[in-house]
Design an enzyme around this catalytic site. Structure first.
Site, short mmCIF file in Angstrom:
data_model
loop_
_atom_site.label_atom_id
_atom_site.label_comp_id
_atom_site.label_asym_id
_atom_site.label_seq_id
_atom_site.Cartn_x
_atom_site.Cartn_y
_atom_site.Cartn_z
N ASN A 109 -46.41 97.47 -22.48
CA ASN A 109 -48.04 97.64 -21.37
C ASN A 109 -47.75 96.81 -19.93
O ASN A 109 -48.45 97.15 -18.98
CB ASN A 109 -48.87 96.94 -22.52
CG ASN A 109 -49.13 98.11 -23.44
OD1 ASN A 109 -49.29 99.92 -22.78
ND2 ASN A 109 -50.19 97.77 -24.41
N ASP A 125 -49.13 104.33 -23.62
CA ASP A 125 -49.28 105.17 -24.55
C ASP A 125 -48.68 106.33 -24.97
O ASP A 125 -48.83 106.78 -25.70
CB ASP A 125 -51.01 105.98 -24.04
CG ASP A 125 -52.29 105.19 -23.71
OD1 ASP A 125 -52.32 104.03 -24.90
OD2 ASP A 125 -53.42 105.20 -22.84
N ASP A 140 -43.97 99.33 -37.16
CA ASP A 140 -44.88 99.23 -35.88
C ASP A 140 -44.61 99.54 -34.64
O ASP A 140 -42.83 98.78 -34.95
CB ASP A 140 -44.61 97.88 -35.69
CG ASP A 140 -45.01 96.26 -34.83
OD1 ASP A 140 -46.78 96.20 -35.13
OD2 ASP A 140 -44.79 96.18 -34.05
N GLU A 184 -50.56 99.48 -32.27
CA GLU A 184 -48.99 100.23 -32.40
C GLU A 184 -48.44 100.53 -34.01
O GLU A 184 -47.23 100.92 -34.20
CB GLU A 184 -48.51 99.06 -31.42
CG GLU A 184 -47.65 98.35 -32.04
CD GLU A 184 -48.16 97.09 -32.29
OE1 GLU A 184 -49.66 97.47 -32.52
OE2 GLU A 184 -47.82 95.63 -32.78
N HIS A 226 -50.98 100.49 -19.62
CA HIS A 226 -51.03 100.83 -20.14
C HIS A 226 -50.62 102.51 -21.00
O HIS A 226 -50.48 102.90 -21.74
CB HIS A 226 -52.40 101.00 -20.66
CG HIS A 226 -52.81 99.69 -21.65
ND1 HIS A 226 -52.52 98.61 -20.98
CD2 HIS A 226 -53.43 99.64 -22.68
CE1 HIS A 226 -52.79 97.59 -21.69
NE2 HIS A 226 -53.58 98.14 -22.75
N1 LIG Z 1 -51.03 101.76 -23.74
C1 LIG Z 1 -51.58 100.56 -25.53
N2 LIG Z 1 -51.33 99.91 -25.65
C2 LIG Z 1 -51.80 99.46 -27.10
C3 LIG Z 1 -52.99 100.49 -27.59
N3 LIG Z 1 -53.13 99.75 -28.95
C4 LIG Z 1 -51.90 98.29 -28.97
N4 LIG Z 1 -52.01 98.40 -27.62
C5 LIG Z 1 -51.20 97.12 -27.49
O1 LIG Z 1 -50.15 96.80 -28.29
C6 LIG Z 1 -49.68 95.08 -28.19
C7 LIG Z 1 -48.99 94.82 -29.49
O2 LIG Z 1 -49.18 93.39 -29.06
P1 LIG Z 1 -48.65 92.49 -30.27
O3 LIG Z 1 -48.78 92.43 -31.36
O4 LIG Z 1 -47.96 91.53 -29.77
O5 LIG Z 1 -46.96 93.28 -30.97
P2 LIG Z 1 -45.37 93.32 -29.85
O6 LIG Z 1 -45.93 93.52 -28.66
O7 LIG Z 1 -45.42 95.15 -29.76
O8 LIG Z 1 -44.49 92.60 -30.38
P3 LIG Z 1 -43.59 92.77 -31.69
O9 LIG Z 1 -44.63 93.68 -32.24
O10 LIG Z 1 -44.03 91.38 -32.08
O11 LIG Z 1 -42.61 93.40 -31.64
C8 LIG Z 1 -51.11 94.31 -27.52
O12 LIG Z 1 -50.85 94.29 -25.90
C9 LIG Z 1 -52.01 95.52 -27.01
O13 LIG Z 1 -53.08 95.59 -26.48
C10 LIG Z 1 -52.84 101.18 -27.21
O14 LIG Z 1 -53.03 102.15 -27.83
N5 LIG Z 1 -51.94 101.51 -26.23
#
Ligand SMILES: Nc1nc2c(ncn2[C@@H]2O[C@H](COP(=O)(O)OP(=O)(O)OP(=O)(O)O)[C@@H](O)[C@H]2O)c(=O)[nH]1
Length: 540
Positions: free
Chosen positions: A430, A439, A422, A465, A435
């Protein structure tokens, strides 16, 4: 309307029927050819004893039902060899007789003769030396030699002019020389008279004839007559007897090498060539399985009709000349029928070829389309299994692979570890940098992680992610060791946003598959969190 399968089946049965019909027709023709060969075999018997034996064998073989083609082939080859041997013997015999004739000419040249006679003898000798004469030329050469010998002997022992009576030489000349007796100054009445014979000349002539008789290459059937002639010469033949012997020799040569036999041999040769020609055409026709029934039926009918005529004329037993003429005309008709058949077949094949060509063109087009379609399907399948952002296998691909690995683990019970990776604090990235920056982070980290894994390992983007990693052949400890290196390496990646170095980390949880643990537990709840929890920190 017939379905495609039924049409093909129908086509197959039609083809089968045509092939069977062709096979039957071919068998019939083979039988006819065998009968013809049987008669030809009977006709050439008597030329050579060895050949006779082989022909008798061939004869017997052809009478058998269902002749064994291998045996027949072997026997035919033996016959061919015997015929070749016969030809070689004939060649040798020709040489021998020519040699004898040359020596007779030389003997005569040794006598005192006028220049004109010597010139004629030299001319004959030259022609003999040229060796152009075949066996059939013997009688001509013998007659010519006889004429020259008669002239020569006349010069050696001319009759007394006062008596005007002819001796045996005159009579001899009158029988063998082409010129009339008057040419040499004698009358018919003179020739009828008798005188005491010049013994030396009679002996010389007798010895020459003896030598010729001994070397004549005549068939075995004539040997008895030859030895009778030799006995007569040995017994001391007088002039009358010598003339008879000479005539008998010429008659023997003529009958042995008679024109009839020569012509018959030539005829047999041409018959053989024609039969071979027919056989070749039939072979070609057999090879063409798609030949039309109508053409075949027409050809069969024509060939059968002509062969029946042929058989009828052979059974009627006419003389050789009319037999040859009938056979020739029937064979010509058969060949005409075959020509017509081949022409029709060629036209039919031409149109079939055109259709086939068109069909092949369509088929290749179809193959090309199908290939393109196949590639498209493969591309679509790959796309369906690939994550668009990172190019890594997606969740669907992961599920397929996980299934395979699980089955393998079930079979082999080799270690299998599953890990979930992860990206830490992606939301913050982001939010902070947008974003697109998020990406970019996902792309770079996935590329880096994939490059650090082993060949047997598998990584997929599970979603957002999160990534999932399968590590076959690695137990928990080995997998943890490998993934810790990955963690460290990712942390060293030089991310810069707004001219700031940003350190990005990943968290990894992993568990090893073992008996009693469900896959779901493994893949969704990493049992062992990474030893060093990842952090995201901006460093200045
Ligand atoms: N830019 C981008 N962001 C993504 C994508 N898929 C998911 N996200 C973002 O990844 C973030 C995941 O957030 P969280 O689940 O809170 O996880 P985190 O912010 O990484 O925090 P932890 O995992 O707890 O460290 C969200 O804001 C999603 O919008 C993507 O394909 N591109």
């Amino acid at each position: 309307m017939l379905s495609e399968t039924e049409r093909w089946r129908q086509k197959y049965f039609d083809q089968l029927a045509t092939t069977e019909q062709e096979e039957t027709s071919l068998r019939n023709r083979m039988r006819t050819l065998e009968r013809l060969l049987f008669r030809v075999t009977a006709a050439v018997q008597g030329v050579d004893s060895e050949l006779d034996c082989e022909l008798l064998e061939l004869h017997a073989l052809l009478q058998q039902e269902g002749t064994d083609l291998v045996v027949l082939d072997t026997l035919v080859k033996q016959v061919e060899q015997s015929v070749q041997g016969l030809d070689r013997r004939r060649q040798r015999d020709t040489e021998t007789v020519l040699g004898t004739l040359c020596s007779l000419v030389d003997q005569l040249l040794g006598c005192e003769l006028p220049e004109s006679h010597k010139a004629a003898l030299v001319d004959l000798g030259n022609r003999l030396q040229q060796r152009v004469a075949g066996l059939q030329r013997y009688p001509v050469l013998l007659a010519e030699y006889g004429r020259l010998q008669a002239q020569a002997l006349q010069q050696i022992a001319p009759p007394p002019p006062t008596a005007r009576k002819a001796g045996f030489l005159d009579r001899f000349f009158s029988r063998v020389a082409l010129d009339s007796p008057e040419h040499y100054g004698y009358t018919a009445g003179d020739l009828a008279a008798t005188d005491p014979e010049p013994t030396a000349i009679v002996d010389q002539l007798s010895a020459s004839l003896r030598s010729l008789v001994e070397q004549l290459p005549l068939p075995g059937a004539m040997h008895a007559e030859l030895s009778q002639l030799k006995s007569r010469l040995d017994a001391g033949a007088d002039s009358e007897a010598l003339l008879d012997v000479f005539d008998a020799v010429v008659d023997l040569v003529l009958s042995a090498l008679g024109r009839g036999q020569q012509e018959f041999e030539l005829f047999l040769q041409s018959l053989d060539e024609r039969l071979n020609g027919i056989q070749q055409v039939l072979d070609r026709s057999q090879a063409n399985h798609s030949s039309s029934r109508n053409n075949n039926a027409e050809l069969q009918h024509a060939v059968r009709r002509h062969v029946t005529n042929l058989q009828a004329s052979m059974q009627a037993g006419p003389d050789v000349e009319s037999l040859m003429s009938t056979v020739n005309s029937n064979l010509d008709s058969i060949l005409d029928s075959l020509d017509r058949f081949m022409q029709k077949e060629a036209e039919r094949e031409q149109s079939a070829d055109a259709q086939l060509g068109e069909l092949q063109q369509r088929l290749s087009q179809m193959e090309e389309d199908s290939r393109e379609l196949q590639q498209q399907v493969i591309r679509e399948q790959q796309r369906a299994l690939t994550d668009a952002l990172t190019g890594l296998p997606n969740r669907v691909a992961y599920e397929q692979r996980a299934q395979l690995e699980l089955q393998r683990w079930d079979r082999n019970r080799c270690p299998l570890t599953v890990a979930v990776l992860d990206i830490d604090k992606l939301k913050a990235i982001n939010d902070e940098y947008g974003h697109l920056a998020g990406d970019k982070v996902i792309q770079l980290i996935s590329k880096e992680v994939a490059s650090l894994l082993g060949e047997a390992d598998f990584i997929a983007r599970y979603g957002g992610e999160e990534f999932v990693i399968l590590l076959p052949e690695k137990d928990l400890a080995a997998a943890a060791q490998a993934l810790e290196k990955v963690q460290e390496q990712v942390a060293r990646l030089p991310f810069h946003f707004r001219n700031q170095r940003v350190r990005i980390t990943v968290s990894i949880g992993l568990c090893e598959m073992y008996q009693g643990r469900s896959w779901w537990m493994c893949s969704t709840k990493p049992i062992r969190p990474c030893t060093r929890p990842s952090t995201m920190a901006a460093t200045g």
